[in-house]
Design an enzyme around this catalytic site. Structure first.
Site, mmCIF file in Angstrom:
data_model
loop_
_atom_site.group_PDB
_atom_site.id
_atom_site.type_symbol
_atom_site.label_atom_id
_atom_site.label_comp_id
_atom_site.label_asym_id
_atom_site.label_seq_id
_atom_site.Cartn_x
_atom_site.Cartn_y
_atom_site.Cartn_z
ATOM 1 N N GLY A 12 0.823 -1.209 0.000
ATOM 2 C CA GLY A 12 0.000 0.000 0.000
ATOM 3 C C GLY A 12 0.859 1.261 0.000
ATOM 4 O O GLY A 12 2.049 1.221 0.321
ATOM 5 N N GLN A 13 0.234 2.369 -0.342
ATOM 6 C CA GLN A 13 0.976 3.636 -0.422
ATOM 7 C C GLN A 13 1.658 3.974 0.897
ATOM 8 O O GLN A 13 2.858 4.284 0.939
ATOM 9 C CB GLN A 13 0.033 4.780 -0.762
ATOM 10 C CG GLN A 13 -0.725 4.643 -2.053
ATOM 11 C CD GLN A 13 -1.489 5.918 -2.347
ATOM 12 O OE1 GLN A 13 -0.911 6.897 -2.805
ATOM 13 N NE2 GLN A 13 -2.778 5.931 -2.079
ATOM 14 N N ASP A 38 -4.178 -11.300 7.017
ATOM 15 C CA ASP A 38 -5.358 -10.969 6.216
ATOM 16 C C ASP A 38 -6.522 -10.696 7.162
ATOM 17 O O ASP A 38 -6.854 -11.553 7.993
ATOM 18 C CB ASP A 38 -5.670 -12.159 5.290
ATOM 19 C CG ASP A 38 -6.768 -11.845 4.297
ATOM 20 O OD1 ASP A 38 -7.497 -10.858 4.500
ATOM 21 O OD2 ASP A 38 -6.893 -12.609 3.320
ATOM 22 N N ALA A 62 -5.924 -1.374 4.734
ATOM 23 C CA ALA A 62 -7.355 -1.037 4.775
ATOM 24 C C ALA A 62 -7.989 -1.412 3.452
ATOM 25 O O ALA A 62 -7.290 -1.580 2.443
ATOM 26 C CB ALA A 62 -7.543 0.463 5.023
ATOM 27 N N THR A 64 -9.668 0.209 0.663
ATOM 28 C CA THR A 64 -9.675 1.624 0.283
ATOM 29 C C THR A 64 -10.432 1.918 -1.018
ATOM 30 O O THR A 64 -10.405 3.055 -1.491
ATOM 31 C CB THR A 64 -8.223 2.144 0.129
ATOM 32 O OG1 THR A 64 -7.553 1.330 -0.838
ATOM 33 C CG2 THR A 64 -7.474 2.110 1.443
ATOM 34 N N ASP A 104 -10.868 11.308 6.058
ATOM 35 C CA ASP A 104 -11.748 12.483 6.008
ATOM 36 C C ASP A 104 -13.164 12.094 5.557
ATOM 37 O O ASP A 104 -14.107 12.857 5.755
ATOM 38 C CB ASP A 104 -11.166 13.528 5.044
ATOM 39 C CG ASP A 104 -10.899 12.970 3.645
ATOM 40 O OD1 ASP A 104 -10.548 11.779 3.532
ATOM 41 O OD2 ASP A 104 -11.047 13.722 2.661
ATOM 42 N N TYR A 127 -17.597 3.020 2.522
ATOM 43 C CA TYR A 127 -16.186 3.124 2.919
ATOM 44 C C TYR A 127 -16.043 4.002 4.160
ATOM 45 O O TYR A 127 -15.442 3.592 5.162
ATOM 46 C CB TYR A 127 -15.354 3.686 1.760
ATOM 47 C CG TYR A 127 -13.960 4.113 2.161
ATOM 48 C CD1 TYR A 127 -12.964 3.175 2.438
ATOM 49 C CD2 TYR A 127 -13.631 5.471 2.271
ATOM 50 C CE1 TYR A 127 -11.682 3.576 2.816
ATOM 51 C CE2 TYR A 127 -12.354 5.872 2.650
ATOM 52 C CZ TYR A 127 -11.384 4.931 2.918
ATOM 53 O OH TYR A 127 -10.125 5.325 3.301
ATOM 54 N N LYS A 131 -14.856 2.903 7.944
ATOM 55 C CA LYS A 131 -13.680 3.501 8.597
ATOM 56 C C LYS A 131 -14.076 4.153 9.925
ATOM 57 O O LYS A 131 -13.324 4.090 10.898
ATOM 58 C CB LYS A 131 -13.021 4.531 7.667
ATOM 59 C CG LYS A 131 -12.385 3.951 6.403
ATOM 60 C CD LYS A 131 -11.182 3.065 6.682
ATOM 61 C CE LYS A 131 -9.975 3.829 7.172
ATOM 62 N NZ LYS A 131 -8.799 2.928 7.351
ATOM 63 N N TRP A 152 -6.951 12.329 0.907
ATOM 64 C CA TRP A 152 -6.454 12.524 -0.458
ATOM 65 C C TRP A 152 -4.987 12.063 -0.576
ATOM 66 O O TRP A 152 -4.108 12.829 -0.959
ATOM 67 C CB TRP A 152 -6.584 13.999 -0.870
ATOM 68 C CG TRP A 152 -7.981 14.499 -1.009
ATOM 69 C CD1 TRP A 152 -9.095 14.055 -0.377
ATOM 70 C CD2 TRP A 152 -8.413 15.582 -1.856
ATOM 71 N NE1 TRP A 152 -10.186 14.787 -0.771
ATOM 72 C CE2 TRP A 152 -9.795 15.729 -1.668
ATOM 73 C CE3 TRP A 152 -7.753 16.441 -2.749
ATOM 74 C CZ2 TRP A 152 -10.543 16.704 -2.344
ATOM 75 C CZ3 TRP A 152 -8.490 17.412 -3.405
ATOM 76 C CH2 TRP A 152 -9.864 17.532 -3.206
HETATM 77 N N1 LIG Z 1 -5.817 6.556 -0.313
HETATM 78 C C1 LIG Z 1 -6.422 7.636 0.179
HETATM 79 O O1 LIG Z 1 -6.704 8.606 -0.545
HETATM 80 C C2 LIG Z 1 -6.786 7.694 1.638
HETATM 81 C C3 LIG Z 1 -7.502 8.803 2.106
HETATM 82 C C4 LIG Z 1 -7.831 8.873 3.458
HETATM 83 C C5 LIG Z 1 -7.442 7.865 4.313
HETATM 84 N N2 LIG Z 1 -6.771 6.786 3.824
HETATM 85 C C6 LIG Z 1 -6.390 5.730 4.757
HETATM 86 O O2 LIG Z 1 -4.984 5.688 4.803
HETATM 87 C C7 LIG Z 1 -4.557 4.343 5.066
HETATM 88 C C8 LIG Z 1 -3.527 3.909 4.031
HETATM 89 O O3 LIG Z 1 -4.136 3.966 2.754
HETATM 90 P P1 LIG Z 1 -3.315 3.662 1.427
HETATM 91 O O4 LIG Z 1 -3.711 4.689 0.424
HETATM 92 O O5 LIG Z 1 -1.874 3.442 1.741
HETATM 93 O O6 LIG Z 1 -4.006 2.287 1.002
HETATM 94 P P2 LIG Z 1 -3.689 1.353 -0.269
HETATM 95 O O7 LIG Z 1 -2.560 1.908 -1.071
HETATM 96 O O8 LIG Z 1 -4.982 1.078 -0.926
HETATM 97 O O9 LIG Z 1 -3.165 0.023 0.429
HETATM 98 C C9 LIG Z 1 -4.020 -0.756 1.208
HETATM 99 C C10 LIG Z 1 -3.215 -1.868 1.839
HETATM 100 O O10 LIG Z 1 -4.108 -2.644 2.629
HETATM 101 C C11 LIG Z 1 -3.933 -4.009 2.297
HETATM 102 N N3 LIG Z 1 -5.208 -4.702 2.506
HETATM 103 C C12 LIG Z 1 -6.382 -4.477 1.871
HETATM 104 N N4 LIG Z 1 -7.333 -5.299 2.321
HETATM 105 C C13 LIG Z 1 -6.737 -6.087 3.260
HETATM 106 C C14 LIG Z 1 -7.187 -7.146 4.104
HETATM 107 N N5 LIG Z 1 -8.460 -7.594 4.060
HETATM 108 N N6 LIG Z 1 -6.307 -7.714 4.948
HETATM 109 C C15 LIG Z 1 -5.025 -7.287 5.016
HETATM 110 N N7 LIG Z 1 -4.535 -6.287 4.245
HETATM 111 C C16 LIG Z 1 -5.387 -5.697 3.376
HETATM 112 C C17 LIG Z 1 -3.489 -4.016 0.859
HETATM 113 O O11 LIG Z 1 -2.826 -5.215 0.577
HETATM 114 P P3 LIG Z 1 -2.962 -5.872 -0.884
HETATM 115 O O12 LIG Z 1 -2.477 -4.836 -1.848
HETATM 116 O O13 LIG Z 1 -2.093 -7.072 -0.792
HETATM 117 O O14 LIG Z 1 -4.424 -6.183 -1.062
HETATM 118 C C18 LIG Z 1 -2.551 -2.799 0.854
HETATM 119 O O15 LIG Z 1 -1.266 -3.145 1.343
HETATM 120 C C19 LIG Z 1 -5.839 3.495 5.077
HETATM 121 O O16 LIG Z 1 -6.279 3.341 6.406
HETATM 122 C C20 LIG Z 1 -6.830 4.350 4.325
HETATM 123 O O17 LIG Z 1 -8.166 4.072 4.705
HETATM 124 C C21 LIG Z 1 -6.420 6.691 2.513
#
Ligand SMILES: NC(=O)c1ccc[n+]([C@@H]2O[C@H](COP(=O)([O-])OP(=O)(O)OC[C@H]3O[C@@H](n4cnc5c(N)ncnc54)[C@H](OP(=O)(O)O)[C@@H]3O)[C@@H](O)[C@H]2O)c1
Length: 302
Positions: A12-13, A38, A62, A64, A104, A127, A131, A152
């Site tokens: 993930g990012q 998982d 998460a 996402t 957010d 979503y 959260k 974002w």
């Molecule tokens: N992206 C945004 O714009 C945003 C905005 C606000 C808040 N957030 C929050 O910030 C945090 C980090 O987000 P991110 O953008 O880094 O997310 P991301 O790039 O979508 O990565 C999500 C990660 O979660 C893993 N994952 C998904 N489902 C899973 C499950 N059931 N069990 C175990 N692992 C699982 C994925 O693994 P796989 O790739 O192997 O599936 C991946 O490593 C999250 O809590 C997200 O809700 C994100």
């Protein structure tokens, strides 16, 4: 030797940013991909926890996919509420802290000013609801939980708006981008650095109970998706990328499965007051992201 920090997620990012940044903060981490940890398999969470015996857990994983969640509520709630709840219980039983990430999208976006942590929540989609349920579950179960709401998120890796824009520009000279949604773009490496600073402080000073609770943690400043697109193309132009025309449109002209908050800007003053942490202006993180993406591409070019 100190035990490692357990980090959920590898690809993930935020997970990538944490893994890359940890050595610079003198921190040892153990990251788990979904095969090994998982949220759909509770026993895998227990096993990873037992194997690592961490002194801190950072939940960077998460569900996402904001639009897909509308048709996939069970999966979203398992990953965003039930898994984090289980992690929180394990952390509480072990007497260790948990840093959990929220969003957010717990807000409806109608306040008309940046949100503070205690503002009423009202998620507009599955979503955001999952959260919100997750942050509550974590705070209820773990007395040493820090929940960071961010927004974002973009980074040089993974799926995000900035990378989508950089791909689109290779195919078109003109595009339409929503200009009536406001938010705080957040670079994953900047958020990761703030989290790692917190972790280093906990390691150095020991846990303090006053740290537990909810914080907003987003890039400083705000823009619209249109503003972020234009800034992305301007930054990419330094690498010779062409600059398309970006027509501003209203949300109604770009229907999505899940409803988004029109104005989910986050006020991050509590994070600064408590931890002395303020994420850099979003434009700085954007410039570094563009540098990382386009420098990589330049290196690959024949
Ligand atoms: N992206 C945004 O714009 C945003 C905005 C606000 C808040 N957030 C929050 O910030 C945090 C980090 O987000 P991110 O953008 O880094 O997310 P991301 O790039 O979508 O990565 C999500 C990660 O979660 C893993 N994952 C998904 N489902 C899973 C499950 N059931 N069990 C175990 N692992 C699982 C994925 O693994 P796989 O790739 O192997 O599936 C991946 O490593 C999250 O809590 C997200 O809700 C994100």
């Amino acid at each position: 030797m100190m035990q490692p920090i357990l980090i959920t997620g590898v690809s993930g990012q935020l997970a990538v940013a944490l893994g890359e940044g940890a050595p610079g903060h003198g921190l040892s981490v153990r990251q788990y991909d979904r095969l090994a940890l998982d949220f759909d398999r509770p026993a895998s969470i227990v096993a990873a926890f037992a194997e690592t015996a961490p002194w801190l857990v950072i939940n960077a994983a998460a569900y996402t996919a904001v639009d897909a969640a509308e048709d996939d509520a069970d999966d979203a709630f398992r990953a965003n509420r039930d898994g984090p709840a289980q992690l929180a219980r394990l952390c509480e039983d072990a007497g260790i802290p948990l840093i959990h990430i929220s969003t957010d999208y717990v807000f409806d976006g109608l306040k008309g000013a940046p949100y503070v942590e205690d503002d009423p929540t009202s998620p507009q989609g599955v979503y955001g609801a999952s959260k919100l349920a997750g942050e509550r579950a974590v705070l209820e179960r773990c007395s040493r939980a820090i929940v960071l709401r961010t927004s974002w998120v973009y980074s040089p890796v993974g799926r995000n708006f900035v990378r989508t824009m950089l791909n689109v520009v290779q195919r078109t000279d003109r595009l339409r981008v929503v200009a009536d949604q406001k938010g705080c773009p957040t670079s994953a490496p900047d958020l990761g650095a703030a989290i790692l600073s917190m972790a280093a402080r906990i390691a150095a000073d020991g846990w303090q109970d006053r740290w537990a609770g909810l914080y907003h943690a987003a890039g400083t400043g705000w823009t619209t998706w249109h503003g972020l697109a234009v800034a992305t193309f301007e930054a990419a132009a330094r690498y010779g990328a062409r600059v398309p025309t970006v027509d501003p449109i209203e949300t109604a002209e770009w229907p999505t499965r899940a409803k988004r908050p029109p104005d989910s800007r986050l006020d991050c003053a509590r994070l600064e007051a408590t931890f002395g942490l303020r994420l850099p202006p979003w434009q700085n993180g954007l410039a570094r992201t563009i540098d990382a993406v386009l420098a990589d591409e330049a290196a690959l070019a024949p």
